[in-house]
Each structure stands twice: as structure tokens, then as C-alpha cells.
Write a protein that holds these residues in place. Sequence first.
Motif, PDB file in Angstrom:
ATOM      1  N   THR A 164      37.124  30.891  45.194  1.00 16.71           N
ATOM      2  CA  THR A 164      38.487  31.386  45.434  1.00 16.71           C
ATOM      3  C   THR A 164      39.384  30.225  45.857  1.00 16.71           C
ATOM      4  O   THR A 164      38.976  29.365  46.634  1.00 16.71           O
ATOM      5  CB  THR A 164      38.478  32.450  46.547  1.00 16.71           C
ATOM      6  OG1 THR A 164      37.638  33.539  46.141  1.00 16.71           O
ATOM      7  CG2 THR A 164      39.882  32.991  46.798  1.00 16.71           C
ATOM      8  N   TYR A 165      40.620  30.250  45.347  1.00 17.18           N
ATOM      9  CA  TYR A 165      41.569  29.166  45.624  1.00 17.18           C
ATOM     10  C   TYR A 165      42.889  29.727  46.138  1.00 17.18           C
ATOM     11  O   TYR A 165      43.298  30.828  45.775  1.00 17.18           O
ATOM     12  CB  TYR A 165      41.817  28.346  44.367  1.00 17.18           C
ATOM     13  CG  TYR A 165      40.593  27.598  43.891  1.00 17.18           C
ATOM     14  CD1 TYR A 165      40.307  26.323  44.365  1.00 17.18           C
ATOM     15  CD2 TYR A 165      39.703  28.181  42.986  1.00 17.18           C
ATOM     16  CE1 TYR A 165      39.177  25.635  43.955  1.00 17.18           C
ATOM     17  CE2 TYR A 165      38.566  27.507  42.567  1.00 17.18           C
ATOM     18  CZ  TYR A 165      38.312  26.229  43.058  1.00 17.18           C
ATOM     19  OH  TYR A 165      37.181  25.557  42.648  1.00 17.18           O
ATOM     20  N   HIS A 194      40.216  34.557  40.813  1.00 19.25           N
ATOM     21  CA  HIS A 194      39.824  33.489  41.739  1.00 19.25           C
ATOM     22  C   HIS A 194      40.972  33.087  42.658  1.00 19.25           C
ATOM     23  O   HIS A 194      40.910  32.046  43.312  1.00 19.25           O
ATOM     24  CB  HIS A 194      39.357  32.268  40.940  1.00 19.25           C
ATOM     25  CG  HIS A 194      38.272  32.601  39.965  1.00 19.25           C
ATOM     26  ND1 HIS A 194      36.949  32.675  40.320  1.00 19.25           N
ATOM     27  CD2 HIS A 194      38.332  32.928  38.644  1.00 19.25           C
ATOM     28  CE1 HIS A 194      36.224  33.019  39.261  1.00 19.25           C
ATOM     29  NE2 HIS A 194      37.047  33.180  38.240  1.00 19.25           N
ATOM     30  N   ALA A 246      43.329  33.681  45.958  1.00 22.59           N
ATOM     31  CA  ALA A 246      43.383  34.324  47.273  1.00 22.59           C
ATOM     32  C   ALA A 246      44.536  35.328  47.316  1.00 22.59           C
ATOM     33  O   ALA A 246      45.500  35.200  46.552  1.00 22.59           O
ATOM     34  CB  ALA A 246      43.561  33.263  48.358  1.00 22.59           C
TER      35      ALA A 246
END
Length: 213
Positions: free
Chosen positions: A112-113, A137, A139
Motif C-alpha cells: 500500500t502506498y 494499493h 491508502a
Amino acid sequence: MRIVGGDWRRTPVAVMSHEGLRPTSERVRETVFDWMTHLVGSLADLRVLDLFAGSGALGLEAASRGAREVDWVERDRAAAAGLRATLERLKAGPGRRVHTADAFLFLQSAGTYDLVFVDPPFARELQESAVRDVLGHLAPEGLIYVESPSEVLPSEVLERLGLVRVRSGSAGAVAFELLARAGSRTASLAKLTKEEKRALRKAKAAPSGEKDA
């Protein structure tokens, strides 16, 4: 090419001559990171993904400004090797990783980014597909940066994906934008267009049709 801000400000970065390689200009990078500073403040705690990295300019800016982790994904081996050499020269330290891989295959096992840069070769279908795959992916309060030829992604595409355009701009033949999840706090900071502002004022001025009891 030079890094615009942060610890590595004004540091020159060698860019290989390669067909289709198009580093994001200093002017655009400066604008985009000014936006992000206004929206999220410090980048210090952010995990950042630079897809279709090419020269790695966007990820380098994020790392220079203190992003906690940065992943660059570039399938061209020579470009990826050049980026690794740049990071070694800059003594970038841990949490800075270059992946020689296809962007879409990388996303299948990615984490996750908080911030994702999407700047693929200029083909509209690729931008849309990449943004769609990135969503799994991202946040909850994350941001997606997208660079496109001529025009930003159509509003109907963003609506279908559940995204809001928070900021947008253009420079020459390049259009760029920051996107956030609809309903997020970040999305509430979106700048309305003149047409949207006019419609909102009209809605507020319209009589409700109800009388006080």
C-alpha cells in the motif's frame, strides 16, 4: 535534469537518451510538489511508488523531500541501472528501491502506498488502466499523480473509478493532475472549476420550497 527541492536540491541527474523517455519538467515537478505540500504537509511519513519511472525524476523529488520509502518501477534495464547508479551516488540509504519490472506485474504483489506517480508512455488507455490497478494499493487518504498528453482523464472515468480531481494543470503538450478517493478528506480539498462554483452558488440560492411552521 536537476532535482528541484529537498536535501538534493539543484543536484544534476544524468538522463539517458532513449526513445519515449520523457522526464517530467522542473516546472511541473515544482508545481506538483507545491500542491502536495499544501495538501498533506510533510512527505516524511509517506510510502511512494513511481510507476513507469524512466529517469525516476518524480520519485527522486519525493525521496529528496524526505519520503519514508520510495519504490521505482521501470522495465527498461538500462534506465533502471542508471537510476540505481544515481541513488548510489546520492547515498540515498535504506527504503529506496529500484525494481526492474513491468508496472502492471509489479502491482500484482505490491503493498500500500500514500502517493503513486503514474506517468506511462503517452497512450490514454495505459493511463486509465494504470490508475485502475493502482487503486487496490492506494491508502485511504492517498494521492495519485497522473501525467497525460494534452488533456487530463475524463470526468466520467474518474466517476467510474470513484476518484476526485484535486488539482490539475498543463504545460505545453502535457496535462497533469492529482487524484484522491471520492469521500476522503483529501478529496474535500479539491478546487472547484468556475462552472462547478457557479452551479453550487445557484443551488444555494434556489428557494427550498418549504415554509417555516
